[in-house]
Design a protein around this motif. Sequence first.
Motif, PDB file in Angstrom:
ATOM      1  N   ALA A  46       0.832  -1.205   0.000  1.00 10.31           N
ATOM      2  CA  ALA A  46       0.000   0.000   0.000  1.00 10.31           C
ATOM      3  C   ALA A  46       0.871   1.261   0.000  1.00 10.31           C
ATOM      4  CB  ALA A  46      -0.933  -0.006   1.214  1.00 10.31           C
ATOM      5  N   TRP A  47       1.957   1.215   0.775  1.00 12.12           N
ATOM      6  CA  TRP A  47       2.879   2.363   0.805  1.00 12.12           C
ATOM      7  C   TRP A  47       3.494   2.596  -0.567  1.00 12.12           C
ATOM      8  CZ3 TRP A  47       8.324   2.074   0.115  1.00 12.12           C
ATOM      9  CH2 TRP A  47       8.960   3.312   0.206  1.00 12.12           C
ATOM     10  N   ALA A  82       2.243   1.840  -3.480  1.00 16.37           N
ATOM     11  CA  ALA A  82       1.211   2.364  -4.387  1.00 16.37           C
ATOM     12  C   ALA A  82       0.936   3.834  -4.114  1.00 16.37           C
ATOM     13  CB  ALA A  82      -0.066   1.543  -4.245  1.00 16.37           C
ATOM     14  N   ILE A  83       0.825   4.202  -2.831  1.00 16.71           N
ATOM     15  CA  ILE A  83       0.547   5.598  -2.470  1.00 16.71           C
ATOM     16  C   ILE A  83       1.731   6.488  -2.824  1.00 16.71           C
ATOM     17  CG2 ILE A  83       0.144   7.160  -0.520  1.00 16.71           C
ATOM     18  CD1 ILE A  83      -1.387   4.819   0.803  1.00 16.71           C
ATOM     19  N   ASP A  84       2.935   6.017  -2.508  1.00 12.57           N
ATOM     20  CA  ASP A  84       4.152   6.766  -2.822  1.00 12.57           C
ATOM     21  C   ASP A  84       4.240   7.041  -4.313  1.00 12.57           C
ATOM     22  OD1 ASP A  84       7.011   6.758  -3.882  1.00 12.57           O
ATOM     23  OD2 ASP A  84       7.450   6.959  -1.753  1.00 12.57           O
ATOM     24  N   ALA A  94       1.843   6.917  -6.740  1.00 15.40           N
ATOM     25  CA  ALA A  94       0.754   7.751  -7.259  1.00 15.40           C
ATOM     26  C   ALA A  94       0.928   9.206  -6.850  1.00 15.40           C
ATOM     27  CB  ALA A  94      -0.591   7.214  -6.772  1.00 15.40           C
ATOM     28  N   ALA A  95       1.267   9.442  -5.576  1.00 16.29           N
ATOM     29  CA  ALA A  95       1.436  10.812  -5.096  1.00 16.29           C
ATOM     30  C   ALA A  95       2.659  11.465  -5.728  1.00 16.29           C
ATOM     31  CB  ALA A  95       1.548  10.817  -3.572  1.00 16.29           C
ATOM     32  N   TYR A 122       8.736  10.953  -1.674  1.00 15.14           N
ATOM     33  CA  TYR A 122       8.285   9.990  -2.685  1.00 15.14           C
ATOM     34  C   TYR A 122       9.471   9.132  -3.120  1.00 15.14           C
ATOM     35  CZ  TYR A 122       4.688  13.592  -2.723  1.00 15.14           C
ATOM     36  OH  TYR A 122       3.731  14.508  -2.354  1.00 15.14           O
ATOM     37  N   TYR A 134       8.828   6.404  -5.979  1.00 16.70           N
ATOM     38  CA  TYR A 134       8.609   7.027  -7.281  1.00 16.70           C
ATOM     39  C   TYR A 134       9.912   7.601  -7.838  1.00 16.70           C
ATOM     40  CZ  TYR A 134       7.299  10.222 -10.918  1.00 16.70           C
ATOM     41  OH  TYR A 134       7.245  10.883 -12.117  1.00 16.70           O
TER      42      TYR A 134
END
Length: 400
Positions: free
Chosen positions: A16-17, A19-21, A23-24, A136, A139
């Motif tokens: 989840a981290w 994915a959030i990292d 996307a953000a 991030y 990313y």
Amino acid sequence: MLATLIVILLLIIFIAWLAIDFAAGKRAMLQSIPEPKYPSRTGSLQLFTNGNHLYEDYFAEIEKATSFVHILFYVVQDDDISKKFFALLEKKAKQNVEVRLLVDWIGSAKMTLKSIRSLKASGVHFSYSHLPKFPYLFYTLNARNHRKVTIVDGKIGYIGGFNIGQEYLGLNPVLGNWKDYHLKMKGKAVEDLEMQFLLDWKRATSEDLLDCSDYFCSLPEGDLEIRIMSSEGKSLESDFLSLVERAQKELCIGTPYFVPSQRLFQALLDALKRGVSVHILMPMKPDHKFVKDAAFAYIPALLEAGCHIHQYYYGFYHAKAVIVDESVCDIGTGNFDKRSMFLNSEINCFISTASFVKYARDTFFQNVDECTPLELYHIEKRTLFEKGKEMVATWVSPFL
């Protein structure tokens, strides 16, 4: 049982981290870094397909520099050819020529601290591009500066697929002969290469040199219509899509990594349906795990629709080109894959003069003559293990 649940929970939190990292980080990058739009220019071009020929010309032009040399590469190794490159840059810096070298942090990870210190001690301005950073981290670890650009005295520019290292001379014993496309540019479009370098330099170092008139000189017009296309993980898909949709008779795509977006995949199928002769040239030997496996998710449907897929046999094919109806061609750094389209910083050159486009097409089909055709039965006889690799590769394809 409790330990297993804890491990599963931690794994879920970690995914989840990520994915959030991602996307953000992607959203923040798109908002903070605009993609410059460069106008159509005129100029002259020379196409190199052999690393020895390119390096001979490239090193000679740097040797003649009297004012400045600005260089951006994705990969700079620390081998014998790289050391020759470093020695030349140090020599020019000691002659009071301004030398700036910008390299991607991941792509040029093999550069040693000793080499970097030597460059700086001689007066070379050195910096890494696209350093990973919080918040991030995931990313920024994946977003790379994949551009390869050099400007000499504001008058001569280079752009294309070659980096700096012995493998680009065909000296890698595994990959063998290296086939690539690189452009030497003169004329007004060199201004846009310089502007892009300065934008990348500012992003990497916070040093703003964009208004320095010393980097821009009066340049002659040329016979070729040229447009520089810069992308930051946003516009490259649309650029490729416009080329595919424009094709009426023939579409040629050269790429080391064929992992198209769904929109591009559908556009290729649509082109085949309207009678376009589509040729895709890719290497037989992959240089990255799973890249070739990811391509097999698209290849069967394309073959069934009549696409001609050619596998370069005599080494590694690293060129990036799209040629449409002998009317326009694209040569640059952007691969026909999701990473180049949605993650990397890329720079491509669109040429719209028929004489050069024909020359690029002839070069493409000379490479096709060194290929073996990929047929549908080759796909059908793959083992269960190979099909499993395809499934994994499809899942991680945006990061390949």
